[in-house]
Motif scaffolding. Structure first.
Motif, PDB file in Angstrom:
ATOM      1  N   ALA A  16       0.836  -1.198   0.000  1.00 54.63           N
ATOM      2  CA  ALA A  16       0.000   0.000   0.000  1.00 54.63           C
ATOM      3  C   ALA A  16       0.873   1.251   0.000  1.00 54.63           C
ATOM      4  N   ALA A  17       0.445   2.248  -0.756  1.00 56.50           N
ATOM      5  CA  ALA A  17       1.181   3.516  -0.800  1.00 56.50           C
ATOM      6  C   ALA A  17       1.206   4.168   0.579  1.00 56.50           C
ATOM      7  N   ARG A  18       0.143   3.977   1.361  1.00 56.53           N
ATOM      8  CA  ARG A  18       0.103   4.552   2.705  1.00 56.53           C
ATOM      9  C   ARG A  18       1.182   3.952   3.585  1.00 56.53           C
ATOM     10  N   ASP A  19       1.403   2.626   3.457  1.00 55.60           N
ATOM     11  CA  ASP A  19       2.455   1.979   4.258  1.00 55.60           C
ATOM     12  C   ASP A  19       3.832   2.505   3.879  1.00 55.60           C
ATOM     13  N   VAL A  20       4.065   2.704   2.585  1.00 55.25           N
ATOM     14  CA  VAL A  20       5.353   3.234   2.134  1.00 55.25           C
ATOM     15  C   VAL A  20       5.552   4.649   2.660  1.00 55.25           C
ATOM     16  N   ALA A  21       4.489   5.459   2.607  1.00 56.16           N
ATOM     17  CA  ALA A  21       4.592   6.838   3.084  1.00 56.16           C
ATOM     18  C   ALA A  21       4.841   6.888   4.589  1.00 56.16           C
ATOM     19  N   MET A  22       4.161   6.029   5.353  1.00 56.71           N
ATOM     20  CA  MET A  22       4.359   6.011   6.804  1.00 56.71           C
ATOM     21  C   MET A  22       5.762   5.553   7.155  1.00 56.71           C
ATOM     22  N   SER A  23       6.260   4.562   6.432  1.00 59.20           N
ATOM     23  CA  SER A  23       7.617   4.078   6.683  1.00 59.20           C
ATOM     24  C   SER A  23       8.645   5.168   6.431  1.00 59.20           C
ATOM     25  N   ALA A  24       8.507   5.857   5.299  1.00 55.70           N
ATOM     26  CA  ALA A  24       9.457   6.930   4.963  1.00 55.70           C
ATOM     27  C   ALA A  24       9.333   8.092   5.944  1.00 55.70           C
ATOM     28  N   ALA A  25       8.105   8.462   6.295  1.00 55.99           N
ATOM     29  CA  ALA A  25       7.897   9.609   7.182  1.00 55.99           C
ATOM     30  C   ALA A  25       8.479   9.358   8.573  1.00 55.99           C
ATOM     31  N   SER A  26       8.285   8.153   9.098  1.00 56.03           N
ATOM     32  CA  SER A  26       8.791   7.860  10.440  1.00 56.03           C
ATOM     33  C   SER A  26      10.313   7.890  10.471  1.00 56.03           C
ATOM     34  N   ALA A  27      10.950   7.342   9.437  1.00 52.73           N
ATOM     35  CA  ALA A  27      12.419   7.342   9.388  1.00 52.73           C
ATOM     36  C   ALA A  27      12.962   8.761   9.227  1.00 52.73           C
ATOM     37  N   LEU A  28      12.349   9.543   8.339  1.00 53.90           N
ATOM     38  CA  LEU A  28      12.829  10.905   8.109  1.00 53.90           C
ATOM     39  C   LEU A  28      12.575  11.799   9.314  1.00 53.90           C
ATOM     40  N   ALA A  29      11.442  11.591  10.003  1.00 52.81           N
ATOM     41  CA  ALA A  29      11.149  12.398  11.193  1.00 52.81           C
ATOM     42  C   ALA A  29      12.163  12.137  12.300  1.00 52.81           C
ATOM     43  N   LEU A  30      12.501  10.879  12.517  1.00 54.76           N
ATOM     44  CA  LEU A  30      13.494  10.548  13.537  1.00 54.76           C
ATOM     45  C   LEU A  30      14.874  11.064  13.136  1.00 54.76           C
ATOM     46  N   ALA A  31      15.184  11.020  11.833  1.00 55.38           N
ATOM     47  CA  ALA A  31      16.461  11.561  11.354  1.00 55.38           C
ATOM     48  C   ALA A  31      16.533  13.069  11.601  1.00 55.38           C
ATOM     49  N   LEU A  32      15.425  13.746  11.402  1.00 52.53           N
ATOM     50  CA  LEU A  32      15.392  15.187  11.645  1.00 52.53           C
ATOM     51  C   LEU A  32      15.620  15.508  13.118  1.00 52.53           C
ATOM     52  N   VAL A  33      15.013  14.709  13.996  1.00 56.84           N
ATOM     53  CA  VAL A  33      15.204  14.917  15.439  1.00 56.84           C
ATOM     54  C   VAL A  33      16.675  14.747  15.805  1.00 56.84           C
ATOM     55  N   LEU A  34      17.312  13.711  15.302  1.00 56.04           N
ATOM     56  CA  LEU A  34      18.727  13.485  15.603  1.00 56.04           C
ATOM     57  C   LEU A  34      19.614  14.567  14.989  1.00 56.04           C
ATOM     58  N   PHE A  35      19.254  15.043  13.810  1.00 56.52           N
ATOM     59  CA  PHE A  35      20.023  16.118  13.172  1.00 56.52           C
ATOM     60  C   PHE A  35      19.957  17.400  13.993  1.00 56.52           C
ATOM     61  N   VAL A  36      18.762  17.761  14.442  1.00 55.75           N
ATOM     62  CA  VAL A  36      18.606  18.972  15.259  1.00 55.75           C
ATOM     63  C   VAL A  36      19.378  18.829  16.571  1.00 55.75           C
ATOM     64  N   ALA A  37      19.296  17.636  17.200  1.00 54.00           N
ATOM     65  CA  ALA A  37      20.016  17.419  18.457  1.00 54.00           C
ATOM     66  C   ALA A  37      21.522  17.513  18.243  1.00 54.00           C
ATOM     67  N   THR A  38      22.014  16.938  17.144  1.00 57.61           N
ATOM     68  CA  THR A  38      23.453  17.001  16.863  1.00 57.61           C
ATOM     69  C   THR A  38      23.895  18.437  16.583  1.00 57.61           C
ATOM     70  N   SER A  39      23.095  19.182  15.822  1.00 52.84           N
ATOM     71  CA  SER A  39      23.438  20.575  15.523  1.00 52.84           C
ATOM     72  C   SER A  39      23.510  21.409  16.794  1.00 52.84           C
ATOM     73  N   ARG A  40      22.603  21.171  17.718  1.00 50.90           N
ATOM     74  CA  ARG A  40      22.638  21.911  18.981  1.00 50.90           C
ATOM     75  C   ARG A  40      23.880  21.556  19.794  1.00 50.90           C
ATOM     76  N   HIS A  41      24.258  20.306  19.777  1.00 54.53           N
ATOM     77  CA  HIS A  41      25.466  19.900  20.497  1.00 54.53           C
ATOM     78  C   HIS A  41      26.711  20.552  19.887  1.00 54.53           C
ATOM     79  N   TRP A  42      26.694  20.744  18.566  1.00 60.20           N
ATOM     80  CA  TRP A  42      27.862  21.332  17.901  1.00 60.20           C
ATOM     81  C   TRP A  42      28.006  22.822  18.242  1.00 60.20           C
ATOM     82  N   ARG A  43      26.970  23.438  18.771  1.00 58.27           N
ATOM     83  CA  ARG A  43      27.070  24.845  19.161  1.00 58.27           C
ATOM     84  C   ARG A  43      27.731  25.006  20.526  1.00 58.27           C
TER      85      ARG A  43
END
Length: 392
Positions: free
Chosen positions: A359-386
């Motif tokens: 299902a296209a919905r399953d593919v979208a949910m899979s991609a969204a969850s991975a990208l959302a968690l990646a964004l959280v880790l990216f923001v946390a890493t950027s803050r640590h670099w400051r």
């Protein structure tokens, strides 16, 4: 944006000059996994075909007490060996591998068989030996068929229909496809794909964080008038690029290797062609930034290259743990499971291997969850670099 691209190009080109990165990330990982997996599957299939073609070896003790049973077993293409053994001696024979299967006909067999009572037989085998398990099942099925035929003949002698001994007729209907049967063998392939993909960015994630800190070049980099988010983003994109290259090479290697794996010998078929590889690449691509962000986030807390390598080698096991749970509990594709990164990629790739629609919905949910968690880790890493602690 220009600063981010400059950092990306710098990290990408610098790591191309590192032979260790090229050999380990882009050659050893993408090639060793598919070759090893293909060799394991080929060996397993060859063993299964050999066992199905080779006659079952059965040692019989006391065969003179059941001549009709012995004649029946001989007619079933079994390789019989007659050796007088006690039960204890037969157990020792099987335990030490002298005999794979031992059938003992007790002394009371003939009397009970003639009297119409259940006649005992002792089938001695080692259930922990996977190589003889199929032989045990075949001999047990033959003995059950012999007993059923005797029961039907006894009913005929008494003027009764033999069908009375068969109150229920079960017809097996297997709805699986050849591609579905192949998943039982190829399902663990997703572990190798994700692991090789993570290995592709491992050395760059370490070198661009803990490596620069250890060499003392990080202080000069952080003194530049460039936003810390651009520095982290450029290093992250370079790591993602290496992971994507490793993923593409791994999938290509799997496509080539499985052209030489004889799945058809066991009624299986693999649809792992170029089209399937492209689908796998698209399904795994959202997981690439998550893996890169996770490795860079962990590497931030380390002070040396060796320390980062120690921690990240263990961290690589975390994204692959859900695949082990999926195999143990035979999880099926469900929308709720699409929120778990790596597990969702595994389930979607397994569905593609089965040639089932996703299902296209399953593919979208899979991609969204991975990208959302990646964004959280990216923001946390950027803050640590400051923080100033980056220079300590």
């Amino acid at each position: 944006m220009s600063a981010l691209l400059v950092v990306f190009v710098k990290e990408f080109i610098e790591n191309l000059r590192d032979r260790r990165t090229i050999l380990s990330a882009l050659l050893f990982g993408p090639l060793f996994g598919p070759l090893l997996f293909g060799a394991m599957v080929s060996r397993m299939l060859h063993q299964s075909v050999s066992e199905s073609d080779e006659p079952v070896a059965l040692t019989i003790s006391g065969g003179e007490r059941a001549p009709n049973l012995v004649a029946y077993l001989e007619s079933q293409d079994l390789r019989l060996r007659f050796v007088p053994l006690s039960e204890a001696a037969a157990r020792e024979d099987v335990r030490h591998g002298s005999s794979a299967l031992v059938l003992i006909v007790p002394e009371e067999y003939a009397a009970r068989f003639t009297g119409g009572a259940p006649a005992p037989l002792l089938l001695i085998a080692d259930s922990s030996d996977s190589q003889t398990r199929r032989s045990v099942e075949r001999v047990r099925a033959l003995l059950a068929a012999y007993g059923s035929s005797i029961a039907q003949r006894r009913l005929q002698v008494r003027g009764l229909s033999p069908l009375l001994a068969v109150p229920v007729a079960v017809n097996d209907i297997d709805v699986t496809t050849p591609a579905g049967r192949a998943v039982a063998v190829l399902g663990f392939m997703t572990y190798f794909i994700l692991f090789a993909m993570l290995m592709g960015g491992l050395y760059l994630a370490i070198d661009s964080t803990a490596g620069e800190r250890e060499r003392g070049s990080l202080e000069a980099l952080l003194s530049l008038p460039v936003p810390r988010a651009a520095l982290v983003g450029g290093k992250l994109l370079a790591t993602c690029a290496y992971m994507a290259i490793s993923l593409a090479l791994t999938l290509t290697a799997f496509v080539i290797v499985f052209r030489f794996v004889p799945l058809e010998a066991l009624g299986m078929s693999s649809n792992l062609g170029a089209g399937t590889a492209l689908e796998f690449f698209a399904l795994c691509l959202p997981f690439v930034p998550l893996g890169a962000a996770l490795m860079m986030f962990v590497a931030y807390f380390t002070r040396s290259y060796r320390e980062a390598q120690t921690y990240l080698t263990s961290v690589l096991l975390i994204p692959t743990l859900p695949i082990a749970f999926a195999s143990i509990y035979s999880l099926k594709t469900r929308s709720a499971l699409m929120l778990v990164p790596s597990l969702s990629q595994h389930l979607l790739m397994t569905s593609v291997l089965r040639d089932e629609p996703i299902a296209a919905r399953d593919v979208a949910m899979s991609a969204a969850s991975a990208l959302a968690l990646a964004l959280v880790l990216f923001v946390a890493t950027s803050r640590h670099w400051r923080r100033e602690s980056m220079l300590r």
